[in-house]
Design an enzyme around this catalytic site. Sequence first.
Site, PDB file in Angstrom:
ATOM      1  N   GLY A  46       9.844  73.642  32.274  1.00 18.63           N
ATOM      2  CA  GLY A  46      10.323  74.260  31.048  1.00 18.63           C
ATOM      3  C   GLY A  46      11.084  73.237  30.229  1.00 18.63           C
ATOM      4  N   GLN A  51      16.856  70.017  23.901  1.00 19.58           N
ATOM      5  CA  GLN A  51      16.699  68.893  24.842  1.00 19.58           C
ATOM      6  C   GLN A  51      15.936  67.722  24.238  1.00 19.58           C
ATOM      7  OE1 GLN A  51      15.196  71.641  28.166  1.00 19.58           O
ATOM      8  NE2 GLN A  51      16.314  70.053  29.260  1.00 19.58           N
ATOM      9  N   CYS A 104      17.286  70.221  35.854  1.00 21.98           N
ATOM     10  CA  CYS A 104      17.168  70.241  34.394  1.00 21.98           C
ATOM     11  C   CYS A 104      16.828  68.832  33.927  1.00 21.98           C
ATOM     12  CB  CYS A 104      18.498  70.686  33.783  1.00 21.98           C
ATOM     13  SG  CYS A 104      18.468  70.786  31.995  1.00 21.98           S
ATOM     14  N   LEU A 105      15.870  68.731  33.003  1.00 22.10           N
ATOM     15  CA  LEU A 105      15.484  67.406  32.500  1.00 22.10           C
ATOM     16  C   LEU A 105      16.663  66.704  31.828  1.00 22.10           C
ATOM     17  CD1 LEU A 105      11.975  68.303  31.029  1.00 22.10           C
ATOM     18  CD2 LEU A 105      12.451  67.045  33.144  1.00 22.10           C
ATOM     19  N   HIS A 146      16.928  80.110  32.190  1.00 15.12           N
ATOM     20  CA  HIS A 146      17.481  78.750  32.111  1.00 15.12           C
ATOM     21  C   HIS A 146      17.232  78.171  30.710  1.00 15.12           C
ATOM     22  CE1 HIS A 146      17.917  74.510  33.967  1.00 15.12           C
ATOM     23  NE2 HIS A 146      17.433  74.293  32.752  1.00 15.12           N
ATOM     24  N   GLU A 147      16.001  78.369  30.194  1.00 13.21           N
ATOM     25  CA  GLU A 147      15.668  77.786  28.886  1.00 13.21           C
ATOM     26  C   GLU A 147      16.378  78.522  27.743  1.00 13.21           C
ATOM     27  OE1 GLU A 147      14.401  74.991  29.075  1.00 13.21           O
ATOM     28  OE2 GLU A 147      13.632  75.134  31.110  1.00 13.21           O
ATOM     29  N   HIS A 150      19.744  77.256  27.276  1.00 14.44           N
ATOM     30  CA  HIS A 150      19.795  76.020  26.482  1.00 14.44           C
ATOM     31  C   HIS A 150      19.978  76.329  24.994  1.00 14.44           C
ATOM     32  CE1 HIS A 150      19.108  72.580  29.075  1.00 14.44           C
ATOM     33  NE2 HIS A 150      18.095  73.167  29.682  1.00 14.44           N
TER      34      HIS A 150
HETATM   35 NI    NI Z   1      17.237  72.601  31.500  1.00 13.40          NI
END
Ligand code: NI
Length: 190
Positions: A46, A51, A104-105, A146-147, A150
């Site tokens: 995701g 991000q 998480c990226l 989670h997304e 963000h």
């Molecule tokens: Ni993340």
Amino acid sequence: MAVLPIYVAPHPVLKKPAAPVAAVTDDIRALIKDMFETMYATRGIGLAAPQVGQSLRILVMDVEQTGDRAEDHEAPPVPGKPIAVINPEIVWTSDELNTYEEGCLSIPGQYAEVERPEKVRVKYLDENGQAQEMEADGLLATCVQHEIDHLDGVLFVDHLSTLKRDMLLRKLKKWARENADDIKESYILP
Ligand code: NI
């Protein structure tokens, strides 16, 4: 199409609530394409627009991709069920909770268990501007929550104790310092 650099915590763009998308234009669709390309290239399931430095309420997911997701392998992941989500709104959550080990990226290399509702229902616009509703459970439910976090300036570490969060962010800082030269093409450091 392009693979975009990933903004790393605690970059301010990750802490800022993102703006709703006013109209689903070709520019928005181009951003979504780039986000998918970036997500697959970085082996994520995701990715949210903040991000990649765009403070807009857009996220992409594919929890059904297959293939080798390890970063040190050359074979790219094979798309399974890509979903683009614009202006999401959680309209229902289950009382039952579920725990997954999340990463998480924007927090590379750090993982922790996070507890969230096991199922959610989400209203959103797709990349054609059409209203959609999904009911998600399992990994998809965790991923979409989670997304969406963000988009509200919330990271998975914000669900942890202060002690645990500070420890992960300290490790992240060390990683960024030690790898600054190698990662400068792929990441935007805070
Ligand atoms: Ni993340």
